[in-house]
Design a protein around this motif. Structure first.
Motif, PDB file in Angstrom:
ATOM      1  N   LEU A 139       3.764   0.543  -2.644  1.00 23.56           N
ATOM      2  CA  LEU A 139       2.753   0.234  -3.681  1.00 23.56           C
ATOM      3  C   LEU A 139       3.100   0.992  -5.019  1.00 23.56           C
ATOM      4  N   SER A 160      -1.585  -4.566   3.294  1.00 18.34           N
ATOM      5  CA  SER A 160      -2.696  -5.603   2.675  1.00 18.34           C
ATOM      6  C   SER A 160      -2.207  -6.981   2.771  1.00 18.34           C
ATOM      7  N   ASP A 193       0.994  -1.225   0.091  1.00 20.84           N
ATOM      8  CA  ASP A 193      -0.007   0.132   0.065  1.00 20.84           C
ATOM      9  C   ASP A 193       0.882   1.070  -0.073  1.00 20.84           C
TER      10      ASP A 193
END
Length: 413
Positions: free
Chosen positions: A93, A334, A89
């Motif tokens: 990410l 995540s 994230d």
């Protein structure tokens, strides 16, 4: 069906000693079907093809050594990193997507399409396998959506294991099996801080479209990068695809059914392999291949085989994704959580193997992401490309335009 996947995963996340082949940890995905529709490979945009090729070339550029043989599998590395990116994230990410060249949704779609289109025949086979191994230590809690996404798009086997010596054996056994024995071992031990391993294993085994006969294999000399000469077996043939740019010549030699091909690139005398690699890009590589001329090429490939291994953490950081390796800043929320600290990538292990001989080519690759907390042209005279000095090569998927392996031979010994 997605609810069924969740329920089964939630209800069976326990350590089991039930044998799954030679692996003792139970595969939590046994008997569970994927819940997403796999897109057709031809529906994927050309931008996906270019992004994957560009990542492959950049990875090769950052690993290539001026004096040693190199071999990386962009397909293996991008598979393992794409699975990992599904757990990232924030800045982590964004950096991973920038380095990989595509957002996670596009990567998932592309890789799912590619996996579904793989051929499997006796004379031409490319197999990819993915797995996720996570600790059964109660300090770690895995995100179910992360597991489902990787099971659905990457067909990942999922194992919950004790992360002791038995798990080391299981991971190595799984890798050996999925690489047809070419890579028998990838890890020696599991650190106390380890919480997850994301693994891709790849095996390529294909016969040449035209197998070399005895009279086509002759004694020859190969001049190594350091100027020394070694005796080699050179395999001579006449090929029909010639490639050329301002700094190199080469040829394309097809495997059975022309699904895959061996691309040989020989820099001109006076142009070093390292200089040529530095100037390469994904677009240039694809352009070189797509622009091949149909003409006769007197070609020779030396018989060779070697193993290569590297740790990619520093390389991937320099390519633009340092946050993933930062114990304090990485954001893999995540993926899961740990009461022992923040989760980050500690290592990216990459091992490859290749054998090129009279009948064809065998090649294997494994990538482990370790997570810790904390047009026809007639030419009368044939071209000639004799690979008797350092050269670059690639094994490509002709239909997808995807480089499966990219390597360089600097020392035939």
């Amino acid at each position: 069906m997605k609810k069924i996947v969740s329920a089964v995963l939630l209800g069976t996340l326990v350590l089991s000693l039930t044998a799954c082949g030679a692996v003792n940890s139970a595969n939590l995905m046994d008997g569970i079907e994927k819940t997403v529709k796999t897109p057709a490979l031809e529906e994927q945009a050309d931008s996906s093809r270019l992004a994957v090729a560009d990542f492959g070339v950049k990875l090769f550029q950052n690993t290539a050594n001026d004096s040693e043989n190199t071999l990386v599998s962009p397909l293996s590395v991008i598979s393992a990193l794409s699975m990992t990116a599904n757990g990232a994230d924030g800045d982590t990410l964004r950096e991973m997507e920038a380095v990989l060249g595509l957002d996670t949704d596009s990567l998932n779609e592309y890789m799912a399409a590619y996996l579904s289109a793989l051929p499997d025949t006796d004379k031409c086979r490319l197999s990819l396998a993915n797995s996720i191994w996570f600790t059964d230590d109660p300090r770690f809690s895995v995100n179910q959506n992360f597991l489902e996404t990787n099971a659905n798009y990457y067909g990942a086997d999922i194992f919950k294991s004790p992360f002791d010596s038995s798990t080391v054996r299981d991971i190595n056994t799984w890798v050996k099996d999925k690489t047809d024995g070419m890579i028998p071992k990838v890890i020696d031990k599991i650190p106390d801080a380890a919480v997850m391993y994301l693994v891709n294993a790849l095996a390529f085994d294909a016969e040449w479209q035209s197998i070399y006969k005895d009279h086509q294999v002759r004694n020859g000399k190969f001049t190594n990068d350091d100027g020394s000469c070694e005796s080699v077996k050179l395999m001579y043939s006449s090929e029909g695809q010639y490639i050329e740019d301002e700094n190199a010549v080469g040829f394309i030699k097809y495997y059975n059914k022309s699904k895959y091909a061996f691309v040989a690139i020989l820099p001109n005398k006076g142009v070093s392999v390292s200089d040529y690699i530095d100037a390469l890009s994904g677009e240039k590589l694809l352009s070189l291949i797509d622009g091949a001329k149909q003409t006769s090429v007197n070609a020779a490939i030396p018989k060779f085989s070697y193993d290569y291994d590297t740790e990619l953490s520093d390389i991937l950081s320099e390519m633009g994704m340092p946050t993933a390796f930062d114990a304090d800043s990485a954001d893999f929320s995540s993926l899961g959580t740990s009461s022992a600290g923040n989760i980050f990538i500690s290592r990216v292990i990459h091992k490859t193997h290749i054998e090129v001989g009279e009948r064809g080519t065998r090649a294997g690759a494994v990538t482990v992401v370790a997570m810790e907390d904390g047009a026809a042209e007639f030419i009368e005279k044939p071209k000639e490309v004799i690979l008797d000095r350092p050269f670059i090569y690639a094994i490509i998927d002709c239909e997808a335009g995807l480089p499966i392996f990219i390597g360089s031979v600097m020392d035939i010994g």
